[in-house]
Design a protein around this motif. Sequence first.
Motif, PDB file in Angstrom:
ATOM      1  N   UNK A 256       0.654  -1.223   0.077  1.00 37.38           N
ATOM      2  CA  UNK A 256      -0.024   0.158   0.043  1.00 37.38           C
ATOM      3  C   UNK A 256       1.048   1.156  -0.144  1.00 37.38           C
ATOM      4  N   UNK A 257       2.144   1.136   0.201  1.00 39.25           N
ATOM      5  CA  UNK A 257       2.859   2.313   0.411  1.00 39.25           C
ATOM      6  C   UNK A 257       3.682   2.689  -0.924  1.00 39.25           C
ATOM      7  N   UNK A 258       3.052   1.957  -1.999  1.00 33.45           N
ATOM      8  CA  UNK A 258       3.907   2.098  -3.410  1.00 33.45           C
ATOM      9  C   UNK A 258       2.558   2.016  -4.442  1.00 33.45           C
ATOM     10  N   UNK A 259       2.276   3.253  -5.124  1.00 33.32           N
ATOM     11  CA  UNK A 259       1.126   3.268  -6.104  1.00 33.32           C
ATOM     12  C   UNK A 259       0.932   1.850  -7.039  1.00 33.32           C
ATOM     13  N   UNK A 260       2.162   1.676  -7.800  1.00 29.27           N
ATOM     14  CA  UNK A 260       2.145   0.534  -8.579  1.00 29.27           C
ATOM     15  C   UNK A 260       1.723  -0.628  -8.133  1.00 29.27           C
ATOM     16  N   UNK A 261       2.317  -0.985  -6.834  1.00 34.91           N
ATOM     17  CA  UNK A 261       1.751  -2.334  -6.201  1.00 34.91           C
ATOM     18  C   UNK A 261       0.495  -2.157  -5.825  1.00 34.91           C
ATOM     19  N   UNK A 262       0.152  -0.942  -4.828  1.00 30.46           N
ATOM     20  CA  UNK A 262      -1.205  -0.790  -4.508  1.00 30.46           C
ATOM     21  C   UNK A 262      -2.420  -0.846  -5.286  1.00 30.46           C
ATOM     22  N   UNK A 263      -2.098  -0.353  -6.449  1.00 32.02           N
ATOM     23  CA  UNK A 263      -3.158  -0.662  -7.658  1.00 32.02           C
ATOM     24  C   UNK A 263      -3.199  -1.985  -8.482  1.00 32.02           C
ATOM     25  N   UNK A 264      -2.178  -2.681  -8.190  1.00 34.31           N
ATOM     26  CA  UNK A 264      -2.172  -4.008  -9.277  1.00 34.31           C
ATOM     27  C   UNK A 264      -3.386  -4.851  -9.125  1.00 34.31           C
ATOM     28  N   UNK A 265      -3.581  -5.240 -10.061  1.00 31.60           N
ATOM     29  CA  UNK A 265      -4.800  -6.190 -10.396  1.00 31.60           C
ATOM     30  C   UNK A 265      -4.248  -7.542 -11.241  1.00 31.60           C
ATOM     31  N   UNK A 266      -4.374  -8.746 -10.527  1.00 31.50           N
ATOM     32  CA  UNK A 266      -4.748  -9.105  -9.299  1.00 31.50           C
ATOM     33  C   UNK A 266      -4.018  -8.439  -8.157  1.00 31.50           C
ATOM     34  N   UNK A 267      -4.223  -8.050  -6.799  1.00 33.27           N
ATOM     35  CA  UNK A 267      -3.653  -7.565  -6.124  1.00 33.27           C
ATOM     36  C   UNK A 267      -2.467  -8.648  -5.917  1.00 33.27           C
ATOM     37  N   UNK A 268      -1.227  -7.786  -5.037  1.00 33.83           N
ATOM     38  CA  UNK A 268      -0.205  -8.626  -4.650  1.00 33.83           C
ATOM     39  C   UNK A 268      -0.546  -9.509  -3.285  1.00 33.83           C
ATOM     40  N   UNK A 269      -0.343 -10.664  -3.319  1.00 32.34           N
ATOM     41  CA  UNK A 269      -0.432 -11.398  -2.041  1.00 32.34           C
ATOM     42  C   UNK A 269       0.904 -12.240  -1.465  1.00 32.34           C
ATOM     43  N   UNK A 270       0.669 -12.694  -0.520  1.00 27.16           N
ATOM     44  CA  UNK A 270       1.993 -13.472  -0.055  1.00 27.16           C
ATOM     45  C   UNK A 270       2.488 -14.609  -0.964  1.00 27.16           C
ATOM     46  N   UNK A 271       1.098 -15.316  -1.467  1.00 29.27           N
ATOM     47  CA  UNK A 271       1.539 -16.283  -2.312  1.00 29.27           C
ATOM     48  C   UNK A 271       2.188 -15.768  -3.713  1.00 29.27           C
ATOM     49  N   UNK A 272       1.437 -14.380  -4.041  1.00 26.03           N
ATOM     50  CA  UNK A 272       2.079 -13.847  -5.275  1.00 26.03           C
ATOM     51  C   UNK A 272       3.714 -13.819  -5.022  1.00 26.03           C
ATOM     52  N   UNK A 273       4.202 -13.259  -3.941  1.00 18.98           N
ATOM     53  CA  UNK A 273       5.581 -13.197  -3.705  1.00 18.98           C
ATOM     54  C   UNK A 273       6.385 -14.359  -3.621  1.00 18.98           C
ATOM     55  N   UNK A 274       5.918 -15.426  -2.897  1.00 22.81           N
ATOM     56  CA  UNK A 274       6.405 -16.878  -2.786  1.00 22.81           C
ATOM     57  C   UNK A 274       6.593 -17.273  -4.373  1.00 22.81           C
ATOM     58  N   UNK A 275       5.710 -17.013  -5.236  1.00 19.50           N
ATOM     59  CA  UNK A 275       5.695 -17.740  -6.496  1.00 19.50           C
ATOM     60  C   UNK A 275       6.750 -16.852  -7.407  1.00 19.50           C
ATOM     61  N   UNK A 276       7.127 -15.710  -6.979  1.00 20.34           N
ATOM     62  CA  UNK A 276       7.956 -14.942  -7.826  1.00 20.34           C
ATOM     63  C   UNK A 276       9.290 -15.096  -7.594  1.00 20.34           C
ATOM     64  N   UNK A 277       9.756 -15.196  -6.266  1.00 20.17           N
ATOM     65  CA  UNK A 277      11.070 -15.580  -6.048  1.00 20.17           C
ATOM     66  C   UNK A 277      12.130 -14.138  -6.090  1.00 20.17           C
ATOM     67  N   UNK A 278      13.414 -14.588  -5.852  1.00 22.72           N
ATOM     68  CA  UNK A 278      14.374 -13.440  -5.889  1.00 22.72           C
ATOM     69  C   UNK A 278      14.946 -12.782  -7.006  1.00 22.72           C
ATOM     70  N   UNK A 279      15.471 -13.830  -7.828  1.00 20.02           N
ATOM     71  CA  UNK A 279      16.338 -13.135  -9.061  1.00 20.02           C
ATOM     72  C   UNK A 279      15.753 -13.703 -10.477  1.00 20.02           C
ATOM     73  N   UNK A 280      15.199 -15.241 -10.497  1.00 22.51           N
ATOM     74  CA  UNK A 280      14.696 -15.733 -11.556  1.00 22.51           C
ATOM     75  C   UNK A 280      14.055 -14.882 -12.427  1.00 22.51           C
ATOM     76  N   UNK A 281      14.051 -14.796 -13.768  1.00 22.63           N
ATOM     77  CA  UNK A 281      13.038 -13.930 -14.239  1.00 22.63           C
ATOM     78  C   UNK A 281      11.566 -14.451 -14.501  1.00 22.63           C
ATOM     79  N   UNK A 282      10.678 -13.705 -13.804  1.00 15.30           N
ATOM     80  CA  UNK A 282       9.209 -14.091 -13.751  1.00 15.30           C
ATOM     81  C   UNK A 282       8.693 -14.398 -15.339  1.00 15.30           C
ATOM     82  N   UNK A 283       8.021 -15.390 -15.418  1.00 15.40           N
ATOM     83  CA  UNK A 283       7.332 -15.753 -16.808  1.00 15.40           C
ATOM     84  C   UNK A 283       6.294 -14.754 -17.121  1.00 15.40           C
ATOM     85  N   UNK A 284       6.024 -14.386 -18.191  1.00 15.38           N
ATOM     86  CA  UNK A 284       4.831 -13.441 -18.855  1.00 15.38           C
ATOM     87  C   UNK A 284       3.585 -14.056 -18.195  1.00 15.38           C
ATOM     88  N   UNK A 285       2.780 -12.959 -17.521  1.00 15.31           N
ATOM     89  CA  UNK A 285       1.501 -13.399 -17.271  1.00 15.31           C
ATOM     90  C   UNK A 285       1.466 -14.037 -15.930  1.00 15.31           C
TER      91      UNK A 285
END
Length: 285
Positions: A256-285
Motif C-alpha cells: 500500500x506504500x507504493x501506487x504501482x503495487x497498491x493498484x495492481x490487479x490481481x492484488x499482490x498477495x503473500x503467495x504472489x511473492x512466494x511464486x515470484x522468487x528473488x532473481x529468476x526472471x518471472x514468466x509472462x502473465x
Amino acid sequence: MDPLTLLQHWLDTAPLRSSSRIEYEREVTRWLTWCAAQRPPVDPYDCGIEHIAAWAGTYLTDQLAGRPFDGPDALAHIATHHPAAALTHDRRITALTQYYEACKNHGAIRLIPDLTMLRSGVDRDATPPRRLTPTERAMLFYCIGMWGPQNARHYLRDRLVAFLLLEGLRPAEVTRVDMRHLYELPDGTWEVRAPDYEYEAVGPKHTLEPLTAAALKAYLPHRIRPAEGVHALILGQGGHPITTDYPNKLVRQICSTEPTLAQRQPPVTADTIAHTGFWDTPQPG
C-alpha cells in the motif's frame, strides 16, 4: 536408476520454481522413505494406488478423527471440514504425479499411475498467482527496504517475513520456520530447513539469499521472547507464532506504500511473492 537418484536428477534438471522444487523433494522423499519402511518394502516403481492412499492417509489422521481413509466419503469429509488440509493433500498428490511422469520419461516405468481418485476435489483458483514483473519486483524490494519504525513496531520482523516469502516459502511455512532448524555456516551464509505441515517434520536444507540472511541477523537481537516451549522464528504477541493470515496482511500493508503495487490487479498477495522468487526472471502473465 534407483528412485531417489532419479528424483534428484529430475529436480536438478527440471524447469521448476524454487518453491515447487522444495515441495516436490520433500513429499517424494517422504513417499520413498515410507515405501522402504514397509514390511515387506514397497517398490516405488511397482506400486498400486492403494499404497499411495495408505501413505497419504498417515498425514490426515487428525482430520479424519478415527474415520478410515478409504474412499470418496473420507475425501469429501476432509474437503468439507478441513479445506486447508485438503489442499495440502492435493499438493502432495500433485508432487507424486509429477515425479511419476519424470519416472516414465526416464524409462523407469511404462505407465503413470492415475491418482485422480485420490484428490479431494476442493475448488482451487484455476490459475496460479500471477508473478510480479521485473519492475514490480524491483518496487517490492524498494518497499521492503523502506519499511521501518514509522510503519510498524516490529518492522525488522516484517522485513524478514517478506524476504522469506521471496525465498519461495509459502505463507503458512513462514509462520512455522523453527529456530532449531536454522544453521549459520562458517562463510556467513545461513541455511534453513523448510518447515512441514506437520510441524515436527522438516524438508531439505535451503541456503538463504544474502538479503534474507542480513534481515535475519538484524531481526534476531530484537526477536520477542518466546513463550515456553515455542521455537518459531517469527513471533507475535506474547511470544507465540504469528497467525497464518499475518503474511498476507503484512504484504497488503507493505504494498500500500507504493501506487504501482497498491493498484495492481490481481492484488499482490503473500503467495504472489512466494511464486515470484528473488532473481529468476518471472514468466509472462
